[in-house]
Design an enzyme around this catalytic site. Sequence first.
Site, PDB file in Angstrom:
ATOM      1  N   GLY A 134       0.627  -1.195  -0.021  1.00 20.45           N
ATOM      2  CA  GLY A 134       0.257   0.346  -0.336  1.00 20.45           C
ATOM      3  C   GLY A 134       0.716   1.373   0.043  1.00 20.45           C
ATOM      4  O   GLY A 134       1.722   1.534  -0.370  1.00 20.45           O
ATOM      5  N   TYR A 162     -14.777   3.815   9.055  1.00 21.38           N
ATOM      6  CA  TYR A 162     -13.500   3.357   9.071  1.00 21.38           C
ATOM      7  C   TYR A 162     -13.123   4.621  10.381  1.00 21.38           C
ATOM      8  O   TYR A 162     -11.988   3.248  11.386  1.00 21.38           O
ATOM      9  CB  TYR A 162     -13.014   3.937   8.243  1.00 21.38           C
ATOM     10  CG  TYR A 162     -11.517   4.736   7.593  1.00 21.38           C
ATOM     11  CD1 TYR A 162     -10.334   3.446   8.354  1.00 21.38           C
ATOM     12  CD2 TYR A 162     -11.115   5.552   8.342  1.00 21.38           C
ATOM     13  CE1 TYR A 162      -9.043   3.767   8.034  1.00 21.38           C
ATOM     14  CE2 TYR A 162      -9.744   5.926   8.312  1.00 21.38           C
ATOM     15  CZ  TYR A 162      -8.592   4.601   7.835  1.00 21.38           C
ATOM     16  OH  TYR A 162      -7.022   5.139   8.373  1.00 21.38           O
TER      17      TYR A 162
HETATM   18  P1  NAD Z   1      -3.279   1.274   1.117  1.00 25.75           P
HETATM   19  O1  NAD Z   1      -5.436   0.985   1.651  1.00 25.75           O
HETATM   20  O2  NAD Z   1      -2.456   1.986   0.274  1.00 25.75           O
HETATM   21  O3  NAD Z   1      -2.638  -0.482   1.696  1.00 25.75           O
HETATM   22  C1  NAD Z   1      -3.809  -0.918   2.068  1.00 25.75           C
HETATM   23  C2  NAD Z   1      -2.886  -2.227   1.648  1.00 25.75           C
HETATM   24  O4  NAD Z   1      -3.395  -3.525   2.142  1.00 25.75           O
HETATM   25  C3  NAD Z   1      -2.841  -2.438  -0.091  1.00 25.75           C
HETATM   26  O5  NAD Z   1      -1.937  -2.786  -0.402  1.00 25.75           O
HETATM   27  C4  NAD Z   1      -3.864  -4.331   0.503  1.00 25.75           C
HETATM   28  O6  NAD Z   1      -3.681  -4.781  -0.993  1.00 25.75           O
HETATM   29  C5  NAD Z   1      -3.894  -4.885   1.772  1.00 25.75           C
HETATM   30  N1  NAD Z   1      -4.736  -5.262   2.257  1.00 25.75           N
HETATM   31  C6  NAD Z   1      -5.767  -4.866   2.240  1.00 25.75           C
HETATM   32  N2  NAD Z   1      -6.678  -6.022   2.755  1.00 25.75           N
HETATM   33  C7  NAD Z   1      -5.489  -7.036   3.187  1.00 25.75           C
HETATM   34  C8  NAD Z   1      -5.738  -7.978   3.886  1.00 25.75           C
HETATM   35  N3  NAD Z   1      -7.205  -9.131   4.348  1.00 25.75           N
HETATM   36  N4  NAD Z   1      -4.883  -9.116   4.358  1.00 25.75           N
HETATM   37  C9  NAD Z   1      -3.794  -8.685   3.448  1.00 25.75           C
HETATM   38  N5  NAD Z   1      -3.798  -6.994   3.374  1.00 25.75           N
HETATM   39  C10 NAD Z   1      -4.713  -6.530   2.359  1.00 25.75           C
HETATM   40  O7  NAD Z   1      -3.541   1.694   2.622  1.00 25.75           O
HETATM   41  P2  NAD Z   1      -2.195   2.781   3.503  1.00 25.75           P
HETATM   42  O8  NAD Z   1      -2.302   4.154   2.925  1.00 25.75           O
HETATM   43  O9  NAD Z   1      -0.916   2.619   3.010  1.00 25.75           O
HETATM   44  O10 NAD Z   1      -2.550   2.411   4.888  1.00 25.75           O
HETATM   45  C11 NAD Z   1      -1.627   1.845   5.519  1.00 25.75           C
HETATM   46  C12 NAD Z   1      -2.791   1.392   7.218  1.00 25.75           C
HETATM   47  O11 NAD Z   1      -2.064   3.120   7.778  1.00 25.75           O
HETATM   48  C13 NAD Z   1      -4.071   1.422   6.767  1.00 25.75           C
HETATM   49  O12 NAD Z   1      -4.318   0.793   8.517  1.00 25.75           O
HETATM   50  C14 NAD Z   1      -4.737   2.862   6.770  1.00 25.75           C
HETATM   51  O13 NAD Z   1      -5.745   2.989   8.358  1.00 25.75           O
HETATM   52  C15 NAD Z   1      -3.352   3.757   8.469  1.00 25.75           C
HETATM   53  N6  NAD Z   1      -3.926   4.988   7.564  1.00 25.75           N
HETATM   54  C16 NAD Z   1      -3.660   5.517   6.215  1.00 25.75           C
HETATM   55  C17 NAD Z   1      -3.328   6.720   6.282  1.00 25.75           C
HETATM   56  C18 NAD Z   1      -3.051   7.870   4.967  1.00 25.75           C
HETATM   57  O14 NAD Z   1      -3.664   8.931   4.912  1.00 25.75           O
HETATM   58  N7  NAD Z   1      -2.758   6.337   3.940  1.00 25.75           N
HETATM   59  C19 NAD Z   1      -3.579   7.592   7.511  1.00 25.75           C
HETATM   60  C20 NAD Z   1      -4.146   7.355   8.164  1.00 25.75           C
HETATM   61  C21 NAD Z   1      -4.180   6.077   8.327  1.00 25.75           C
HETATM   62  C1  AKB Z   2      -8.418   8.892   4.832  1.00 24.98           C
HETATM   63  O1  AKB Z   2      -8.313   9.580   3.971  1.00 24.98           O
HETATM   64  O2  AKB Z   2      -8.915   7.630   5.380  1.00 24.98           O
HETATM   65  C2  AKB Z   2      -6.502   8.205   5.267  1.00 24.98           C
HETATM   66  C3  AKB Z   2      -7.024   9.078   6.873  1.00 24.98           C
HETATM   67  C4  AKB Z   2      -6.576   9.690   6.631  1.00 24.98           C
HETATM   68  O3  AKB Z   2      -7.036   7.566   7.374  1.00 24.98           O
HETATM   69  N1  AKB Z   2      -6.017   8.707   4.719  1.00 24.98           N
END
Ligand code: NAD
Ligand code: AKB
Length: 314
Positions: A14, A142
């Site tokens: 991700g 979420y």
């Molecule tokens: P993303 O959606 O880019 O990546 C998530 C990854 O998880 C993907 O590669 C997907 O294939 C994999 N995935 C989905 N379902 C799965 C499963 N059942 N088993 C195994 N893998 C699975 O998300 P991200 O932006 O990299 O976020 C990672 C974490 O950080 C998440 O918990 C998200 O809530 C948190 N987060 C992200 C942000 C942001 O802005 N990116 C902000 C706040 C929190």
């Molecule tokens: C989203 O927009 O869902 C994420 C987050 C802030 O958790 N980037």
Amino acid sequence: MGTRETVLVLGANGQIGTELVTALRAKYGNENIVASDIREAAQSDGPFEILDIMNAAAATEVIKKYNVTQIYHLAAILSATGEKNPRLAWQVNMDGLLNILEASAELGVKKVFWPSSIAVFGKNSPKRLTPQYTITDPDTIYGISKLAGERWCQYYYRTRGLDVRSIRYPGLISYASKPGGGTTDYAVEIFHEALKQGKYTSFIKESQLLPMMYMPDAIRATIDLMEADADKLRIRSSYNIHSLSFSPAMIAAAIQMHLPDFTIDYAVDFRQKIAESWPASLEDSYARVDWGWKPLYDLAATVKDMLENVGKKI
Ligand code: NAD
Ligand code: AKB
């Protein structure tokens, strides 16, 4: 990290995982970082396992196979995608987390990182400098799953002694990999469209402030928290951290400093309501005091670096 540590990254393909795996491999050696995802490997420079976090037995097998000592659990369904399929989001975000917490406690994994989000806050939370401890009342599925997840992390720490660490990430801005279905994704898309089309239509309204962070700061925060002394950490639910707070109009103006002909217009959709329920900025003194958190990138530095690197990619 000790010499015999093996790290498993779940959801490694991700937006965060792609860069976290690169950073961990550079720091601790490629062979010590096992990447895994439900999808085929995004990187080929170290061990990789296809793994669905919903399959507890398969997760246990992978942890045993590599004698995993630390886990970064990033697999989740984000806010906008979650609103389209709330039951699936709840199952993946909640059952997936419980599978990993339970397997980690049972198998003696030493440390677990799991990210929460600004989405734990809702429309009744204070908007500016949102405190660590305040009304949460999240509106999205979420956010509900993240708030429940925080309590489960604290619960496993208290009842099973599991060393769980967590950050409430804001919206993350990066160029290595596209964002995965969140509300803050506009702040990444805008760079790609600015460079490709010279214009962008934002699904978030002009003046909507949201907390954001450039990915290098988020990766550094994550590794710093995992390396912090356990006895300094007062919070085992999830830490507020803060870096940037801007609106679509403000980031557009910062892009226009480099691309004067760039234009932005607005066609808001369901994601605007989600954005409105979230904070504009966070109060993060617990993170600063407990493990020395401090952001390095301001908006101007973020925009300059993003334009250079997205430009190279396209
Ligand atoms: P993303 O959606 O880019 O990546 C998530 C990854 O998880 C993907 O590669 C997907 O294939 C994999 N995935 C989905 N379902 C799965 C499963 N059942 N088993 C195994 N893998 C699975 O998300 P991200 O932006 O990299 O976020 C990672 C974490 O950080 C998440 O918990 C998200 O809530 C948190 N987060 C992200 C942000 C942001 O802005 N990116 C902000 C706040 C929190
Ligand atoms: C989203 O927009 O869902 C994420 C987050 C802030 O958790 N980037």
